[in-house]
Design an enzyme around this catalytic site. Structure first.
Site: not given
Length: 437
Positions: A337, A412
């Site tokens: 990467y 959330e």
């Protein structure tokens, strides 16, 4: 002059993006889709899929984008999905990216939507969990697509929604020289050839105050190079080591020597570097000096020049230490990467959007030792990669389970901030660039 240079000069000449009616509409629509976004996240979390096997997730995404009336392309990078939203007005193109893959991690019981899934990882049956938060990334981008699709009559330009597989790597085939997956494979298959965006954005959830957005200009995540070293000696009796060339002792010397590559050969005032040997294997019995020892590890850097120098020094150090012991060292360094570089001008211009999306709850992130294949997208066009804190209120982010841990937990309530940020960045960038054309 390259298109990238022109774009950078354009960014540098423009002021920060100011609030617009489009941004206000996007933020309002984010509230309207919040509960659906949480439901998508829980569904994806309960049914995780490993890299290049995201069949169910891809279908869920493609079906959603088709319902929104987007131009949908599937099978890019094996299981990737791309949706194109055409605004009613002419303008530039902006790309928004989410990764979809999960990890070979077993999730503990407790959540009503906890994963019990199993999958095949490099030929082995393993438990599977969204332990890095890619389920939230997918759900937030699905929500963003719904937000912006409802605004298409007012949008100048196009939005490219990139749902990327295999950010964590392929679960089907191990990496190696020439092996491509995820972002690299999507680009190799022509993702930006027919429609090249003018900028690309992505968000990643991390331990941090819930709903806080953080980012930095320039280098953000590290490059990652896979390191393998095979030290070859001469096998013999452990009680008579003078008749052998001991690769075990030599390997220990190599590992110690590698640390001097960072501490004595790398200019740490220029940029940090990390060399970690995470695996070592050799020998078959306690009284036998083995023929060889194999090691594997990772190299992390934040600057291309430092990356090249460290690779050179690792090879030289390993070979010469082995040679001094009468052994040989076979060194392989395979780039995996690139470092993620946030475009300075783009980051400066879009920072006000992120601040408004988070209601001022923002911070500057330090360098991150992990790697991200968003780097390949940001290497083609100006990019901005930022973080969303998801540690529940009342819990110390410093002690919260990190990404890739089976106890990694997402508040959330933070997801709406991510949806506001992604949709706000899209409309802000499109509006600002369209005004300059």
């Amino acid at each position: 002059m390259s298109a990238l240079c022109i774009a950078m000069l354009s960014f540098a000449s423009q002021a920060s993006v100011q609030p617009t009616t489009l941004e206000e509409q996007a933020f309002t629509r984010a509230t309207q889709v919040e509960q659906q976004m949480i439901e998508w996240r829980r569904d994806i979390h309960q049914h995780p899929e490993l890299g290049e096997q995201e069949i169910r997730t891809s279908k869920l995404v493609a079906d959603h984008l088709n319902k929104l009336g987007l131009e949908v392309h599937t099978g890019i990078g094996r299981t990737g999905v791309v949706g194109i939203l055409q605004g009613a007005k002419p303008g530039p193109t902006v790309a928004l990216r989410a990764d979809m893959d999960a990890l070979p991690v077993k999730e503990p019981a407790g959540l009503p939507f906890a994963s019990t899934a199993r999958g095949t990882y490099h030929g082995q049956q393993v438990p599977v969990m969204h332990a890095c938060g890619h389920d939230t990334h997918t759900a937030m981008l699905m929500a963003t697509a719904q937000i912006l699709a409802g605004m298409r009559d007012s949008l100048p330009g196009k939005v490219m929604f990139i749902f990327q597989p295999a950010e964590e790597g392929s679960s089907l085939v191990k990496g190696g020289e020439g092996r491509r997956w995820g972002a690299q494979l999507m680009l190799q298959e022509g993702l930006f050839d027919k429609l090249k965006p003018d900028a690309v954005f992505a968000v990643h959830v991390m331990p941090g105050p819930s709903g806080q957005l953080s980012w930095r200009s320039g280098a953000t995540t590290a490059s990652s190079d896979d390191l393998s070293i095979k030290v070859v000696g001469r096998q013999g009796h452990g009680g008579m080591p003078w008749n052998t060339v001991d690769p075990v002792v030599t390997s220990a010397q190599v590992i110690g020597g590698l640390q001097t590559v960072v501490s004595r050969r790398t200019n740490l005032t220029q940029s940090p570097a990390v060399i970690t040997v995470g695996m070592i294997n050799g020998g078959s019995a306690p009284n036998i000096v083995p023929e060889n020892v194999e090691m594997a590890g990772t190299i992390r850097t934040y600057d291309p020049a430092v990356r090249a120098q460290v690779a050179h020094d690792v090879k030289l150090t390993s070979e010469k230490i082995a040679e001094s012991a009468g052994a040989t060292a076979q060194v392989s360094i395979v780039p995996a990467y690139d470092m993620t570089i946030n475009n300075d001008q783009l980051t400066e211009r879009m920072a006000p959007v992120l601040k408004r999306a988070a209601h001022g709850n923002v911070a500057t992130t330090p360098l991150v030792g992990a790697s991200e294949d968003f780097s390949f997208f940001a290497g083609k066009v100006p990019g901005l990669y930022f973080y969303l804190g998801v540690t529940p209120h009342g819990q110390d982010p410093a002690t919260a389970a990190p990404n890739h841990n089976p106890k990694f937990f997402v508040d959330e309530q933070a997801l709406i901030v991510g949806a506001r940020a992604m949709s706000g960045l899209a409309v802000g960038f499109l509006s600002e660039q369209a005004a300059q054309q």
